[in-house]
Design a protein around this motif. Sequence first.
Motif, PDB file in Angstrom:
ATOM      1  N   LEU A 249       0.795  -1.215   0.050  1.00 53.62           N
ATOM      2  CA  LEU A 249       0.110   0.210   0.087  1.00 53.62           C
ATOM      3  C   LEU A 249       0.978   1.196  -0.037  1.00 53.62           C
ATOM      4  O   LEU A 249       0.637   2.341  -0.540  1.00 53.62           O
ATOM      5  N   ASP A 250       2.029   1.162   0.758  1.00 52.94           N
ATOM      6  CA  ASP A 250       2.886   2.376   0.831  1.00 52.94           C
ATOM      7  C   ASP A 250       3.269   2.578  -0.506  1.00 52.94           C
ATOM      8  O   ASP A 250       3.630   3.687  -1.106  1.00 52.94           O
ATOM      9  N   LEU A 251       3.770   1.392  -1.424  1.00 50.49           N
ATOM     10  CA  LEU A 251       4.483   1.835  -2.588  1.00 50.49           C
ATOM     11  C   LEU A 251       3.331   2.057  -3.763  1.00 50.49           C
ATOM     12  O   LEU A 251       3.526   2.981  -4.515  1.00 50.49           O
ATOM     13  N   ILE A 252       2.114   1.536  -3.384  1.00 47.85           N
ATOM     14  CA  ILE A 252       1.022   2.078  -4.398  1.00 47.85           C
ATOM     15  C   ILE A 252       0.924   3.828  -4.369  1.00 47.85           C
ATOM     16  O   ILE A 252       0.421   4.204  -5.087  1.00 47.85           O
ATOM     17  N   ASP A 253       0.884   4.089  -2.981  1.00 47.67           N
ATOM     18  CA  ASP A 253       0.547   5.466  -2.862  1.00 47.67           C
ATOM     19  C   ASP A 253       1.934   6.449  -3.581  1.00 47.67           C
ATOM     20  O   ASP A 253       1.587   7.659  -3.800  1.00 47.67           O
ATOM     21  N   LYS A 254       3.068   5.840  -3.495  1.00 45.77           N
ATOM     22  CA  LYS A 254       4.237   6.405  -4.022  1.00 45.77           C
ATOM     23  C   LYS A 254       4.325   6.291  -5.667  1.00 45.77           C
ATOM     24  O   LYS A 254       5.006   7.374  -6.168  1.00 45.77           O
ATOM     25  N   GLU A 255       3.818   5.325  -6.220  1.00 42.69           N
ATOM     26  CA  GLU A 255       4.184   5.146  -7.528  1.00 42.69           C
ATOM     27  C   GLU A 255       3.085   4.900  -8.412  1.00 42.69           C
ATOM     28  O   GLU A 255       2.250   4.294  -7.907  1.00 42.69           O
ATOM     29  N   ASN A 256       3.013   5.155  -9.557  1.00 46.31           N
ATOM     30  CA  ASN A 256       1.757   4.684 -10.701  1.00 46.31           C
ATOM     31  C   ASN A 256       2.185   3.436 -11.235  1.00 46.31           C
ATOM     32  O   ASN A 256       2.852   3.250 -12.121  1.00 46.31           O
TER      33      ASN A 256
END
Length: 219
Positions: free
Chosen positions: A38-45
Motif C-alpha cells: 500500500l505504501d508503494l502504491i501511494d508513491k508510484e503509478n
Amino acid sequence: MIKILIVDDEKPICDLIDLNLSASGYHCTTAQNGMDALDLIDKENYDLILLDIMLPGADGYDVMAYVRPLKIPVIFITAKHEVRDRVKGLKAGADDYLVKPFDVVELVARVEAVLRRYNKTDKKLTAGEVEVDVEARRVLKGGNQIVLTNKEFGLLVLFMQNKNVALFREILYEKVWGDEYMGDSRTLDLHVQRLRKKLGWEQNLVAVYKVGYRLEVAK
C-alpha cells in the motif's frame, strides 16, 4: 516502460516473477507485506499489480479494496484454488486469477493479455536517432524511414523496450517467432545481423556470451 508491482510474502516467488517479467521488458517492484504494498502504491503509478491473497499486514482482499477505486488492473496469484476462492477473487475486482504452482510462460501470457485489455503498452520508443511508432509500425532513423520485415520489427521493439538489458535467445525467439526455442539460433542471428546493418547498430547491438543479445545505448 510498463511498471508492475509484485506482492507475495514468499521472496523466492517474487524473485522468480521479477526475473521473468524483467526479461520480457517490464519494470518490476516487489513487496512481501500488504502494508508495504500500500505504501508503494501511494508513491508510484503502477500499470499492473500481481497480488497474493494470504499476506501479512494486510491481506490481498484488503489491498484489492484499496486499489479498486484507482483503476489499476490486478491479477491474484495464490494457493487458494477452490472455485469459491476464484469467484470471491474475481468478484472483489481482480482481472484474472492464477493458482500456485503456476507455469511462468502462462503468467507472462496472462500479464500481456490484461495489459492489452487496458491498452497499457509503450506506443512510441526511442533509442538514439532511432524512433519507433509501435501502432503505425513505422521506424525512423534521423528522420529517414527504415523498412523492416515483421520479424526484424518485432526484434527491434523488444530491444528498445529493454535497452541495456541482456535478452535471452529463448525470450527473443518465443516473443518474435511465437515458437518454443529448440536451440537453433541461426535464424535469430541472421535477423539480428540484418537489423544491425539497416540501423547502423554494429556497435550497439552486441552479442552476450551464452545469453543472447543486448542493445547498448545511452540512457
